[in-house]
Design a protein around this motif. Sequence first.
Motif, short mmCIF file in Angstrom:
data_model
loop_
_atom_site.label_atom_id
_atom_site.label_comp_id
_atom_site.label_asym_id
_atom_site.label_seq_id
_atom_site.Cartn_x
_atom_site.Cartn_y
_atom_site.Cartn_z
N VAL A 131 0.84 -1.20 0.00
CA VAL A 131 0.00 0.00 0.00
C VAL A 131 0.88 1.26 0.00
O VAL A 131 0.47 2.32 -0.45
CB VAL A 131 -0.97 -0.05 1.21
N ASP A 132 2.11 1.08 0.46
CA ASP A 132 3.05 2.20 0.54
C ASP A 132 3.90 2.35 -0.73
O ASP A 132 4.77 3.21 -0.80
CB ASP A 132 3.97 1.96 1.75
N SER A 133 3.64 1.51 -1.75
CA SER A 133 4.51 1.48 -2.92
C SER A 133 3.71 1.52 -4.23
O SER A 133 3.62 0.53 -4.94
CB SER A 133 5.36 0.20 -2.92
N PRO A 134 3.12 2.67 -4.57
CA PRO A 134 2.33 2.75 -5.80
C PRO A 134 3.19 2.64 -7.06
O PRO A 134 4.42 2.65 -6.99
CB PRO A 134 1.70 4.14 -5.71
N VAL A 135 2.51 2.51 -8.18
CA VAL A 135 3.18 2.42 -9.49
C VAL A 135 2.62 3.54 -10.36
O VAL A 135 1.41 3.77 -10.39
CB VAL A 135 2.88 1.07 -10.16
N ILE A 136 3.51 4.23 -11.07
CA ILE A 136 3.06 5.18 -12.08
C ILE A 136 3.44 4.57 -13.43
O ILE A 136 4.53 4.02 -13.58
CB ILE A 136 3.70 6.57 -11.88
N ALA A 137 2.53 4.61 -14.38
CA ALA A 137 2.80 3.98 -15.68
C ALA A 137 2.13 4.79 -16.77
O ALA A 137 1.11 5.46 -16.53
CB ALA A 137 2.27 2.55 -15.69
N GLY A 138 2.71 4.72 -17.96
CA GLY A 138 2.08 5.46 -19.04
C GLY A 138 2.74 5.21 -20.39
O GLY A 138 3.84 4.66 -20.48
N GLU A 139 2.02 5.63 -21.40
CA GLU A 139 2.56 5.57 -22.76
C GLU A 139 3.73 6.54 -22.89
O GLU A 139 4.75 6.25 -23.50
CB GLU A 139 1.46 5.93 -23.76
N TYR A 140 3.56 7.73 -22.27
CA TYR A 140 4.62 8.73 -22.29
C TYR A 140 5.25 8.75 -20.91
O TYR A 140 4.68 9.27 -19.95
CB TYR A 140 4.05 10.10 -22.66
N TYR A 141 6.42 8.17 -20.80
CA TYR A 141 7.06 7.97 -19.51
C TYR A 141 8.54 8.34 -19.63
O TYR A 141 9.17 8.11 -20.66
CB TYR A 141 6.93 6.50 -19.07
N ARG A 142 9.06 8.88 -18.54
CA ARG A 142 10.49 9.19 -18.52
C ARG A 142 10.99 9.09 -17.08
O ARG A 142 10.39 9.65 -16.17
CB ARG A 142 10.69 10.62 -19.04
N GLY A 143 12.08 8.39 -16.89
CA GLY A 143 12.72 8.33 -15.58
C GLY A 143 13.99 9.17 -15.62
O GLY A 143 14.77 9.06 -16.57
N ILE A 144 14.19 10.03 -14.63
CA ILE A 144 15.37 10.90 -14.62
C ILE A 144 16.11 10.72 -13.29
O ILE A 144 15.51 10.86 -12.22
CB ILE A 144 14.97 12.39 -14.78
N ASP A 145 17.40 10.41 -13.40
CA ASP A 145 18.23 10.24 -12.20
C ASP A 145 18.50 11.61 -11.58
O ASP A 145 18.98 12.52 -12.27
CB ASP A 145 19.55 9.56 -12.59
N ILE A 146 18.18 11.77 -10.30
CA ILE A 146 18.45 13.05 -9.62
C ILE A 146 19.30 12.81 -8.37
O ILE A 146 19.19 13.54 -7.39
CB ILE A 146 17.14 13.79 -9.27
N THR A 147 20.13 11.77 -8.41
CA THR A 147 21.03 11.48 -7.28
C THR A 147 22.13 12.53 -7.24
O THR A 147 22.81 12.73 -8.24
CB THR A 147 21.66 10.08 -7.44
N PRO A 148 22.32 13.22 -6.11
CA PRO A 148 23.40 14.21 -6.05
C PRO A 148 24.77 13.52 -6.11
O PRO A 148 24.89 12.35 -5.71
CB PRO A 148 23.22 14.88 -4.68
N PRO A 149 25.80 14.23 -6.57
CA PRO A 149 27.15 13.65 -6.62
C PRO A 149 27.57 13.19 -5.22
O PRO A 149 27.36 13.90 -4.24
CB PRO A 149 28.03 14.82 -7.09
N GLY A 150 28.13 11.98 -5.15
CA GLY A 150 28.63 11.46 -3.87
C GLY A 150 27.57 10.83 -2.99
O GLY A 150 27.88 10.28 -1.93
N GLU A 151 26.29 10.89 -3.40
CA GLU A 151 25.21 10.32 -2.59
C GLU A 151 25.07 8.83 -2.94
O GLU A 151 24.83 8.50 -4.10
CB GLU A 151 23.91 11.07 -2.89
N PRO A 152 25.24 7.93 -1.96
CA PRO A 152 25.20 6.49 -2.30
C PRO A 152 23.81 5.95 -2.62
O PRO A 152 23.68 4.93 -3.29
CB PRO A 152 25.75 5.82 -1.03
#
Length: 637
Positions: A201-222
């Motif tokens: 219940v705490d882990s929804p899913v987003i899905a779509g025909e138009y989808y994009r995942g973008i990495d926003i991990t700061p430098p040095g963040e594990p």
Amino acid sequence: MKLERSSNVFFALLSLAVAVSFASVSAFAQTDAISLTVDATRTPQKFIPCQEVIPVKPGPLTLYYPKWIPGEHSPSGPIANLTGLKFTADGKTIPWRRDLTDVFTFHLDVPAGVDRLDASFDYLEPIGGGEYGGSLSSTDKLIVLEWNQTILYPAGPTAREIMVSPKLILPDGWKFGTPQKIESQSGNETTFATISLEELVDSPVIAGEYYRGIDITPPGEPIHHEIDLAADDAADLDMSPEVKQGLTNLVAEAGALFGTRHYRDYHFLLALSDHVAHFGLEHHECNDSRLPERALLSPEASIMIGGLLAHEYVHSWNGKFRRPADLSTPNYEVPMKTDLLWVYEGLTDYLGPLLAARSGLWTPEQYRANLANIVASLGEGRPGRTWRPLLDTAVGEPGLGFARGWMNWRRGTDYYDEGDLLWLEVATIIHQQTNGAKSIDDFCHLFHGGPNEGPQLKTYTFEQVVEALNQIAPYDWAKFLHERLDSTSPNPPTGGIENGGWNFVFNGEPIKTPSRHAVADDEYTVGLQVGPDGTVFDSIVNGPAFNAGITSGMKVVGVNGRLYTHDLLEDAIKASKDNSNPISLLVVNDDYYLNCNVDYHGGERYPHLIRNESKPDYLDELDKPKVSAAAAAAASM
Ligand SMILES: [Zn+2]
């Protein structure tokens, strides 16, 4: 949780009532996981067939549809959308009956010799209405799947004890984002790793025909951080480098503010559509946020992203990891008590904008404009505060939360915005009491700190909040908080702004800085919130328009003898200063015309913060970036 305006360690404090509700233990055989298949291939038709295989043993069985939804703070499970319900075992239909006193509860009898029950039902995406996640969550091109909508679970064990193996079938070619771990994939079918009902219940899913995942991990963040976008058109996914940098800074600044994280990785799930409701719902390792289709293309993209996503992200620490004990229930049937929402939501509503400013998503001017708008809307805009204290806006949430109309007198979810002012005042008191040695960041380190063991729940009480504050800065916090929580003063708490070196004023200077709160120009003059077509959303009780007979739900159709336009009303307000005649408004009430003479002569008035040069600018000090400041300090050593 947050509604957009513009546009688990279980604890020992379970009450007797909880224990009694567990007495309805039923024929659930807690040996295997429930297998759940959600067929989202007909998302464009808003028709989502679901199938469950539930391990059972013979005898009476009670099943629940999730009712009290975490983060929604109310019994808002969209039960009306559960349709086509059928149970079978060994190919034979098993009759069911709904509970006579709770429409979320179903009873059936499992026949002898049966050890697995097949349940099937169809979740209907609503055509209109619904609250939060229960409002429309899909379009022709995308879906946000909140799993609580697509599952029935047995009475008896806690949500942490029930295991579920979820499978999701998507339309061909659709992509998705979620914090869940994938076990296997075949074509458009994805099987996720078996997890507890609580985690599902705490882990929804987003899905779509138009989808994009973008990495926003700061430098040095594990720890990996990403934003998963699904939109109604490919062009909507175009995130500017500034917004991407702002989000990366947000992750870094949140790490600095709290000093730790309580997740394995983090996903900002962002739906961009004009068809879904616009709000955000927090989870431990993700947030389900929904903005207008072209939000990222708008000049106000950073304001919208900073306003909504920073708030939902803060909830991973404040709301999910640290949660009021009486909001932390063992399953979704047990009622939540909402008296500490001024911490859960109020502190989040303070820290979200603070982080938006520290990360550069908001400018310091936008941060101050937001505060000025809050003071105005909770002061002159809220005469209801003279009968309803802040604490009651929290306690009353499950029944009264998002009522519409008459907000000035009814009050709404003011524990959000007033929480912002209250916690700003707390931050300045910590600074004063420790002569600048400690800050609100030290409180966050203490209250939200500890090792990262993934999603955990550490509950708290009012007394524990006071105790933590006292560890940072000894002070009579209980007295201070009770005064703020029980006050029926007409004035909102502006102590934090004043301690921070600024004063709140109304003046005739229009607001140049766009901010999260849309300002209704007429609210602090004639006392009206009027839509572009003249519809009255609110009329300040005992304000000039109210005293002329105008209230919520009426429609202004004429201004000083001419057909209504908003510009004409603005002109009349401007001219009122040098005019002894009232402003004449023609209003429609139901199907009658009313002539209302509004006796107002104050001209334009806008809320502002102005600098008090006699005090240091601690407000600005607080919203300065900490990560780059720390990096600069380290570099200069
Ligand atoms: Zn929230």
